[in-house]
Design an enzyme around this catalytic site. Structure first.
Site, PDB file in Angstrom:
ATOM      1  N   ASP A  22       0.852  -1.189   0.000  1.00 56.27           N
ATOM      2  CA  ASP A  22       0.000   0.000   0.000  1.00 56.27           C
ATOM      3  C   ASP A  22       0.888   1.240   0.000  1.00 56.27           C
ATOM      4  O   ASP A  22       1.900   1.270   0.702  1.00 56.27           O
ATOM      5  CB  ASP A  22      -0.876  -0.037   1.262  1.00 56.27           C
ATOM      6  CG  ASP A  22      -1.793   1.161   1.368  1.00 56.27           C
ATOM      7  OD1 ASP A  22      -2.071   1.793   0.329  1.00 56.27           O
ATOM      8  OD2 ASP A  22      -2.244   1.458   2.503  1.00 56.27           O
ATOM      9  N   ASP A  26      -4.495   3.535   2.852  1.00 56.10           N
ATOM     10  CA  ASP A  26      -5.891   3.075   3.001  1.00 56.10           C
ATOM     11  C   ASP A  26      -5.981   1.592   3.377  1.00 56.10           C
ATOM     12  O   ASP A  26      -7.072   1.034   3.475  1.00 56.10           O
ATOM     13  CB  ASP A  26      -6.711   3.372   1.737  1.00 56.10           C
ATOM     14  CG  ASP A  26      -6.247   2.576   0.521  1.00 56.10           C
ATOM     15  OD1 ASP A  26      -5.248   1.809   0.638  1.00 56.10           O
ATOM     16  OD2 ASP A  26      -6.867   2.704  -0.546  1.00 56.10           O
ATOM     17  N   ASP A  30      -1.678  -1.081  -3.764  1.00 56.37           N
ATOM     18  CA  ASP A  30      -1.964  -0.280  -4.963  1.00 56.37           C
ATOM     19  C   ASP A  30      -0.774  -0.312  -5.929  1.00 56.37           C
ATOM     20  O   ASP A  30       0.282  -0.874  -5.619  1.00 56.37           O
ATOM     21  CB  ASP A  30      -2.357   1.155  -4.583  1.00 56.37           C
ATOM     22  CG  ASP A  30      -1.383   1.776  -3.592  1.00 56.37           C
ATOM     23  OD1 ASP A  30      -0.165   1.615  -3.796  1.00 56.37           O
ATOM     24  OD2 ASP A  30      -1.829   2.397  -2.610  1.00 56.37           O
ATOM     25  N   ASP A  99      -4.788  -9.652 -15.727  1.00 53.67           N
ATOM     26  CA  ASP A  99      -5.772 -10.719 -15.560  1.00 53.67           C
ATOM     27  C   ASP A  99      -6.995 -10.335 -16.396  1.00 53.67           C
ATOM     28  O   ASP A  99      -7.604  -9.290 -16.164  1.00 53.67           O
ATOM     29  CB  ASP A  99      -6.131 -10.800 -14.067  1.00 53.67           C
ATOM     30  CG  ASP A  99      -6.566 -12.173 -13.621  1.00 53.67           C
ATOM     31  OD1 ASP A  99      -7.352 -12.803 -14.357  1.00 53.67           O
ATOM     32  OD2 ASP A  99      -6.158 -12.597 -12.530  1.00 53.67           O
ATOM     33  N   ASP A 201      -8.987 -15.626 -16.837  1.00 49.86           N
ATOM     34  CA  ASP A 201      -9.779 -16.189 -15.749  1.00 49.86           C
ATOM     35  C   ASP A 201     -10.770 -17.245 -16.268  1.00 49.86           C
ATOM     36  O   ASP A 201     -11.432 -17.022 -17.285  1.00 49.86           O
ATOM     37  CB  ASP A 201     -10.550 -15.034 -15.089  1.00 49.86           C
ATOM     38  CG  ASP A 201     -11.199 -15.414 -13.775  1.00 49.86           C
ATOM     39  OD1 ASP A 201     -10.490 -15.828 -12.850  1.00 49.86           O
ATOM     40  OD2 ASP A 201     -12.440 -15.293 -13.671  1.00 49.86           O
ATOM     41  N   GLU A 268      -6.545 -20.003 -17.140  1.00 54.22           N
ATOM     42  CA  GLU A 268      -6.908 -20.673 -15.894  1.00 54.22           C
ATOM     43  C   GLU A 268      -7.930 -21.750 -16.241  1.00 54.22           C
ATOM     44  O   GLU A 268      -9.048 -21.445 -16.655  1.00 54.22           O
ATOM     45  CB  GLU A 268      -7.514 -19.710 -14.873  1.00 54.22           C
ATOM     46  CG  GLU A 268      -7.742 -20.417 -13.538  1.00 54.22           C
ATOM     47  CD  GLU A 268      -8.863 -19.853 -12.669  1.00 54.22           C
ATOM     48  OE1 GLU A 268      -8.868 -20.135 -11.470  1.00 54.22           O
ATOM     49  OE2 GLU A 268      -9.748 -19.148 -13.193  1.00 54.22           O
ATOM     50  N   HIS A 329      -4.137 -17.467  -5.428  1.00 59.72           N
ATOM     51  CA  HIS A 329      -5.006 -16.726  -4.501  1.00 59.72           C
ATOM     52  C   HIS A 329      -6.299 -17.461  -4.155  1.00 59.72           C
ATOM     53  O   HIS A 329      -7.145 -16.912  -3.470  1.00 59.72           O
ATOM     54  CB  HIS A 329      -5.325 -15.362  -5.112  1.00 59.72           C
ATOM     55  CG  HIS A 329      -6.105 -15.500  -6.398  1.00 59.72           C
ATOM     56  ND1 HIS A 329      -5.568 -16.081  -7.537  1.00 59.72           N
ATOM     57  CD2 HIS A 329      -7.379 -15.191  -6.710  1.00 59.72           C
ATOM     58  CE1 HIS A 329      -6.480 -16.098  -8.487  1.00 59.72           C
ATOM     59  NE2 HIS A 329      -7.591 -15.565  -8.003  1.00 59.72           N
ATOM     60  N   ASP A 330      -6.469 -18.662  -4.697  1.00 62.02           N
ATOM     61  CA  ASP A 330      -7.685 -19.437  -4.434  1.00 62.02           C
ATOM     62  C   ASP A 330      -7.434 -20.685  -3.604  1.00 62.02           C
ATOM     63  O   ASP A 330      -8.396 -21.327  -3.172  1.00 62.02           O
ATOM     64  CB  ASP A 330      -8.315 -19.891  -5.763  1.00 62.02           C
ATOM     65  CG  ASP A 330      -8.798 -18.740  -6.623  1.00 62.02           C
ATOM     66  OD1 ASP A 330      -9.271 -17.733  -6.058  1.00 62.02           O
ATOM     67  OD2 ASP A 330      -8.704 -18.841  -7.864  1.00 62.02           O
TER      68      ASP A 330
HETATM   69  C1  GLC Z   1     -11.174 -17.561 -10.813  1.00 54.19           C
HETATM   70  C2  GLC Z   1     -10.422 -16.680  -9.855  1.00 54.19           C
HETATM   71  C3  GLC Z   1     -11.185 -16.588  -8.578  1.00 54.19           C
HETATM   72  C4  GLC Z   1     -12.535 -15.981  -8.877  1.00 54.19           C
HETATM   73  C5  GLC Z   1     -13.259 -16.779  -9.944  1.00 54.19           C
HETATM   74  C6  GLC Z   1     -14.423 -16.022 -10.490  1.00 54.19           C
HETATM   75  O1  GLC Z   1     -11.210 -18.876 -10.388  1.00 54.19           O
HETATM   76  O2  GLC Z   1      -9.128 -17.171  -9.679  1.00 54.19           O
HETATM   77  O3  GLC Z   1     -10.502 -15.834  -7.611  1.00 54.19           O
HETATM   78  O4  GLC Z   1     -13.306 -15.957  -7.703  1.00 54.19           O
HETATM   79  O5  GLC Z   1     -12.422 -17.044 -11.047  1.00 54.19           O
HETATM   80  O6  GLC Z   1     -13.993 -14.957 -11.284  1.00 54.19           O
END
Ligand code: GLC
Length: 531
Positions: A22, A26, A30, A99, A201, A268, A329-330
């Site tokens: 950051d 906030d 960023d 992304d 995505d 992905e 991140h998932d």
């Molecule tokens: C992908 C992303 C995930 C998101 C999902 C819906 O799997 O990695 O974080 O919630 O798509 O966009």
């Protein structure tokens, strides 16, 4: 012969923009913050960064609900900040990927606002609208990946719209040529600005069966799996038409690419290997890298890892370049799944397999999943199906830079709590320790840069017995052997004569190829020319 594209010999680094750095207090990361940390990434030794979504968004799904595809969310900065970040990355030799979220937009996107305004709206068909079933319920049994029906009723126009994820993420209709053209223009917009590629995505989701049949019921479903697994996503994902769209995206990437400045597309896709391979395209006209997520959930034993590597390598189409992912991140972090010692072995595996690895921010520090108190939960996945362990906040905690208040991440209150061990496990502390996880990553990445066999060489499995997995990488006669002890006990190993060059363990390296790997040891060995 054309030169090898940069992304084949590169290591990608995923930044979750909310949590990296950051700059304005906030509590949310960023672009200016990221710009101040580029030198860290150069020192680490990665070649490219991928930013999870930074576009204007109501943040129902933390940016994976885009309300404007060609701008920057004010939380993260402005287009000028983006241009500055891109220029600074390029000045340092770093590539930058964005992304692209093509399956759905935000329900606040002007396209959807217009689409839902009336059945006659010129953008009605840009989304997926269907009449109710005979009983007034949803058109079919499709389930959202976040639980609940994949359909929401719109009382004003008396139809349902489909959403593979939240109701705030209506599915775009890629069968509509105007929508398709508008979305492809988004790629052109960013490519023209100079971005080096995209992570796409949920690529396998973007086309649905034209007749919307019910999905088959999963007889093995258990509520602990999450509601989405109640059915098999046979008709709602992985439709043949998706490949044509991927080829359109690829043609755009290729048209912007120049020799030495190739643009890359990474899809992905969570599918079994045979179906994953199709995303390379039948003649290489698909995405360059369909993400290979197998390591994330891999059983941690030598035989299954060896089988997984061999089957993946064998399944690759001609010219298809492999890739490996250990975290994102998932999904739960590697250090949480395997513990600190085996997380080091896993890092050595990720960074020495053949193919392009993707490293998730913080994994280079051995970050573990954070503990999120109930009143700080932010992830809609957790809020909608609480307590099943599906929430993703724990893997999105702020990057710990030092032991100052808020770990140097922000001068304000961080949007998510810091991970539990940030006072000891942070960049500053690890940078001073020659045996830290960070030091191990720097060493692995510098070996990859120095030794072509490791970056791009052929792979040959040597051993998969008990806890020992060993393989060789070879390029132009140079041979490197990687031997990994996946267990906590010493394990015998048969290695060729050679010089150890890196171990996951502290202390001096063995002076020659050992006959036993120490507990939790991963070892890289330069094979003697005569061996
Ligand atoms: C992908 C992303 C995930 C998101 C999902 C819906 O799997 O990695 O974080 O919630 O798509 O966009």
């Amino acid at each position: 012969m054309t030169a090898r594209p940069w992304w084949q010999s590169s290591v990608l680094y995923q930044i979750y923009p909310w949590s990296f750095q950051d700059s304005d207090g906030d509590g949310i990361g960023d672009l200016r913050g990221i710009a101040t940390r580029l030198d860290y990434l150069v020192d680490l030794g990665v070649h490219a960064i991928w930013l999870s979504p930074i576009f204007p968004s109501p943040m129902a799904d933390f940016g994976y609900d885009v309300a404007e595809y060609c701008d920057i969310d004010r939380r993260f900065g402005t287009l000028a900040d983006f241009d500055a970040l891109l220029a600074s990355a390029h000045a340092r030799g770093l590539k930058l990927l964005l992304d692209f979220v093509p399956n759905h937009s935000s329900d606040q996107h002007p396209w959807f606002v217009e689409s839902r305004s009336s059945r006659d709206s010129p953008k009605r068909d840009w989304y997926i609208w269907r009449d109710p079933a005979a009983d007034g319920g949803p058109p079919n049994n499709w389930i959202s990946d976040f639980g609940g029906p994949a359909w929401t009723y719109d009382a004003r126009t008396e139809q349902y719209y489909s959403h593979a994820f939240l109701k705030e993420q209506p599915d775009l209709n890629w069968r509509n040529p105007e929508l398709r053209a508008a979305m492809l223009d988004v790629l052109r917009f960013w490519f023209a600005r100079g971005v080096d590629g995209f992570r796409i995505d949920v690529l396998w989701h973007i086309v649905k069966h034209a007749d919307f049949p019910d999905n088959p019921i999963n007889p093995g479903w258990d509520p602990a799996m999450g509601e989405m697994h109640r059915v098999f996503q046979l008709h709602s994902t992985d439709q043949p038409e998706v490949h044509d769209i991927a080829a359109d995206m690829r043609a755009i990437a290729d048209a912007f690419g120049r020799e030495g400045d190739d643009r890359v597309l990474i899809g992905e896709i969570y599918l079994p290997v045979e179906r994953l391979m199709r995303y390379y395209g039948l003649a290489g006209e698909g995405v360059h890298l369909p993400f290979n997520f197998q390591l994330i959930d891999a059983a941690w034993d030598a035989r299954s890892l060896a089988r997984m590597i061999a089957e993946y390598e064998a399944a690759l189409p001609p010219g298809g370049w492999p890739n490996w992912v250990l975290g994102n991140h998932d999904r739960p972090r590697s250090a949480t799944k395997r513990g600190p010692a085996q997380a080091r072995v896993a890092a050595m595996l990720l960074l020495t397999l053949r193919g392009t690895p993707t490293l998730y921010y913080g994994d280079e520090l051995g970050m573990t999943d954070g503990v999120i108190p109930p009143d700080r939960v932010r992830d809609p996945r957790e809020l909608r199906e609480p307590g099943l362990g599906l929430g993703r906040d724990p893997v999105r905690t702020p990057m710990p830079w030092d032991d100052s208040p808020h770990a140097g991440f922000t001068r304000g209150e961080p949007w998510l709590p810091l991970g539990g061990d940030w006072r000891e496990r942070n960049v500053a502390a690890e940078a001073d320790d020659p045996h830290s996880m960070l030091a191990l990553h720097r060493a692995l990445l510098s070996l990859r840069r120095a030794i072509p066999a490791l970056a791009v060489g052929a792979i040959r499995l040597l051993e998969a017995e008990g806890d020992v997995l060993a393989y060789e990488r070879e390029q132009d006669g140079e041979r490197i052997v990687v031997a990994l002890n996946l267990g906590h006990d010493a394990a015998p190993v048969a290695l060729p004569a050679g010089q150890p060059i890196l171990s996951t363990l502290r202390g001096p390296l063995p002076s020659s190829a050992p006959s036993v790997l120490r507990p939790d040891e991963g070892l890289i060995l330069k094979v003697d020319a005569s061996a």
